[in-house]
Motif scaffolding. Structure first.
Motif, PDB file in Angstrom:
ATOM      1  N   ASN A 199       0.824  -1.212   0.000  1.00 29.65           N
ATOM      2  CA  ASN A 199       0.000   0.000   0.000  1.00 29.65           C
ATOM      3  C   ASN A 199       0.856   1.259   0.000  1.00 29.65           C
ATOM      4  N   ASN A 200       1.990   1.183   0.673  1.00 30.74           N
ATOM      5  CA  ASN A 200       2.918   2.312   0.684  1.00 30.74           C
ATOM      6  C   ASN A 200       3.461   2.582  -0.719  1.00 30.74           C
ATOM      7  N   LYS A 203       0.755   4.169  -2.874  1.00 32.86           N
ATOM      8  CA  LYS A 203       0.610   5.600  -2.596  1.00 32.86           C
ATOM      9  C   LYS A 203       1.732   6.402  -3.244  1.00 32.86           C
ATOM     10  N   LYS A 206       1.158   6.694  -6.901  1.00 34.41           N
ATOM     11  CA  LYS A 206      -0.082   7.407  -7.229  1.00 34.41           C
ATOM     12  C   LYS A 206      -0.867   6.684  -8.329  1.00 34.41           C
TER      13      LYS A 206
END
Length: 340
Positions: A199-200, A203, A206
């Motif tokens: 998930n990092n 993010k 993007k």
């Protein structure tokens, strides 16, 4: 080196301006992008080298070759020949480039071609061999062709989101270029990757709603190929001279260390054309202690060294998905099947 790159920052701004204007003209259809009646899949990256394009192309070849008539088309970086070429047995890696030669030697059932002009290359392939699917190697920035599917690769420990444009960083174009990709694959990931880490990354990159994100790793073959086949675990008892001419050999170095395999590393630049003096250097190190010594290299380097060096072996690699492989396959097959 870092100081020099920092001082070159104004040139990176200029480079960003030039590449952004070019992309703007293609996006607004001021510059023409050519489309084709057959599926075209482009694999590439935003950075220069080392993201695992060759194993990803080979993955697609294995996925499609038993059902479709496949052709790969590469630029043929640093090759001696010019224009369009379909690889044949008379060609060498120096003639057509190391990566196309690797595909040619490995997959006899497909057509492997090179042409810096990908539009002309696809037209020639349609005229001469009528492929059902064309795989474009390292063609993310080649916008004169409009592919049906763009697969963008980025290395786990060197994400494009954390990089900058050449010559200050390693990006060929702005990070905004990632928006053209339908699929983004984070390559060379650790064996285990937590959901928090995934998930990092998502993010940081993007990821857009219309994009799919996958994570892959490199798998090394436990059987080395060369003069004969030998088991990887037998290397512990041998003296190893490791010769590499790839952008980033760190993954291989770390793998050998995890297997407790000691080696003497002779490192050359990416796509290096080995000269007589290079071969002399390798042979000199080899003759220091010939008994129980072998020369180990990558598969890409092997196609350039195999006629020049004795006792040469290579370690084959494949890409494997940490999860979601079925979904990835479906994403690819959906694009291919739409045309048939």
């Amino acid at each position: 080196m870092k100081l020099i790159r920092f001082l070159l920052f104004p040139f990176a701004i200029l480079y960003d301006f030039i590449t952004s204007i070019r992309n703007f003209f293609f996006n607004k259809k001021i510059f023409k992008s050519n489309t084709f009646a057959i599926p075209v899949i482009a694999v590439g990256n935003l950075s220069v080298g080392g993201t695992g394009k060759s194993p990803q192309i080979e993955y697609l070849i294995r996925l499609l070759k038993d059902t479709y008539k496949i052709a790969t088309l590469s630029r043929g970086y640093k090759r001696k020949t010019k224009g369009f070429q379909i690889l044949k047995n008379i060609h060498t890696a120096e003639d057509v480039g190391d990566e196309p030669m690797q595909f040619f030697l490995k997959f006899k059932e497909i057509t492997v071609a090179v042409d810096a002009d990908r539009t002309n290359g696809i037209h020639k392939l349609q005229e001469l061999v009528t492929p059902e699917v064309v795989l474009l190697d390292d063609a993310f920035q080649h916008r004169k062709v409009k592919a049906n599917l763009y697969i963008l690769l980025t290395k786990y420990d060197s994400l494009y989101a954390n990089d900058f444009l050449l010559p200050t960083g390693n990006l060929r174009e702005s990070r905004r270029g990632a928006n053209r990709a339908e699929i983004i694959v984070v390559t060379k990931c650790p064996e285990t990757l937590s959901e928090i880490e995934k998930n990092n990354v998502k993010k940081q990159l993007k990821i857009q709603p219309n994009q799919k994100l996958y994570f892959s790793k490199i798998v090394y073959n436990t059987i080395l190929k060369g003069e004969k086949e030998i088991a990887l675990d037998t290397l512990i008892k041998k003296r190893i001279i490791l010769v590499t001419g790839i952008a980033n050999p760190n993954s291989l170095l770390q793998f050998l260390k995890t297997k407790e395999i000691a080696y003497h590393h002779i490192k050359f630049p990416d796509h290096h054309n080995f000269t007589a003096s290079d071969i002399k250097e390798i042979q000199k190190e080899f003759t220091r202690e010939e008994t129980n010594t072998i020369i180990l290299t990558t598969e890409k380097d092997y196609v350039r060294l195999k006629e020049k060096v004795d006792k040469l072996y290579y370690i084959e690699i494949k890409t494997a998905f940490l999860e979601g492989e079925k979904s990835f396959k479906n994403d690819v097959l959906k694009v291919v099947d739409v045309k048939f």
